[in-house]
Motif scaffolding. Structure first.
Motif, PDB file in Angstrom:
ATOM      1  N   ASN A 197       0.826  -1.204   0.000  1.00  0.00           N
ATOM      2  CA  ASN A 197       0.000   0.000   0.000  1.00  0.00           C
ATOM      3  C   ASN A 197       0.860   1.254   0.000  1.00  0.00           C
ATOM      4  N   ASP A 198       1.935   1.256   0.815  1.00  0.00           N
ATOM      5  CA  ASP A 198       2.849   2.401   0.829  1.00  0.00           C
ATOM      6  C   ASP A 198       3.484   2.597  -0.533  1.00  0.00           C
ATOM      7  N   GLU A 224       0.840   4.019  -2.890  1.00  0.00           N
ATOM      8  CA  GLU A 224       0.580   5.433  -2.601  1.00  0.00           C
ATOM      9  C   GLU A 224       1.704   6.314  -3.145  1.00  0.00           C
ATOM     10  N   LYS A 251       1.365   9.235  -6.433  1.00  0.00           N
ATOM     11  CA  LYS A 251       1.627  10.675  -6.239  1.00  0.00           C
ATOM     12  C   LYS A 251       2.322  11.304  -7.407  1.00  0.00           C
TER      13      LYS A 251
END
Length: 133
Positions: free
Chosen positions: A125-126, A129, A133
């Motif tokens: 998930n990190d 994300e 961006k």
């Protein structure tokens, strides 16, 4: 049910490999904890702290997996000793205890794997994300 001296001996290879796998998981976790601790000390990142909390839970599970696996091995040896001494009924009960300890150890291993996958999902998930961006 007829139980012979070789019946509990059949579990030895499985238990030995299982305990070796648990030890390898423990060593990998210990190394990861040390590196995350240093990373957290440098950054105070809450995501890193969350991973450390996750690892603490996994560490406790692995300790218990090893304990129940070792109890299972102990039960097998005791069962063989009892069977060798002619105590067939006692040997059967001790063998059943040994199987139960192995079952608990395996159930804990399943739980530890589930937590491990959850930690990997956090990492993914990190990563996602950061890519979004």
């Amino acid at each position: 049910m007829e139980i012979t001296l070789t019946t509990p001996a059949l579990l030895f290879p499985a238990l030995s490999l299982l305990l070796l796998a648990y030890t390898n998981r423990f060593l990998g976790l210990a190394s990861l904890i040390r590196s995350l601790k240093d990373r957290y000390a440098a950054s105070r990142d809450q995501r890193v702290y969350g991973q450390i909390r996750n690892l603490r839970e996994r560490l406790i599970l692995i300790r218990n997996m090893q304990a129940f696996g070792t109890l299972s091995m102990f039960g097998c040896v005791l069962c063989m000793f009892l069977l060798f001494g002619g105590y067939m009924d006692a040997g059967k009960y001790v063998f059943a205890f040994s199987l139960l300890m192995m079952l608990i150890s395996l159930a804990l291993a399943i739980r530890e794997i589930q937590i491990s996958v959850k930690a990997l999902e956090l990492e993914l998930n990190d990563l996602q994300e950061a890519a979004d961006k």
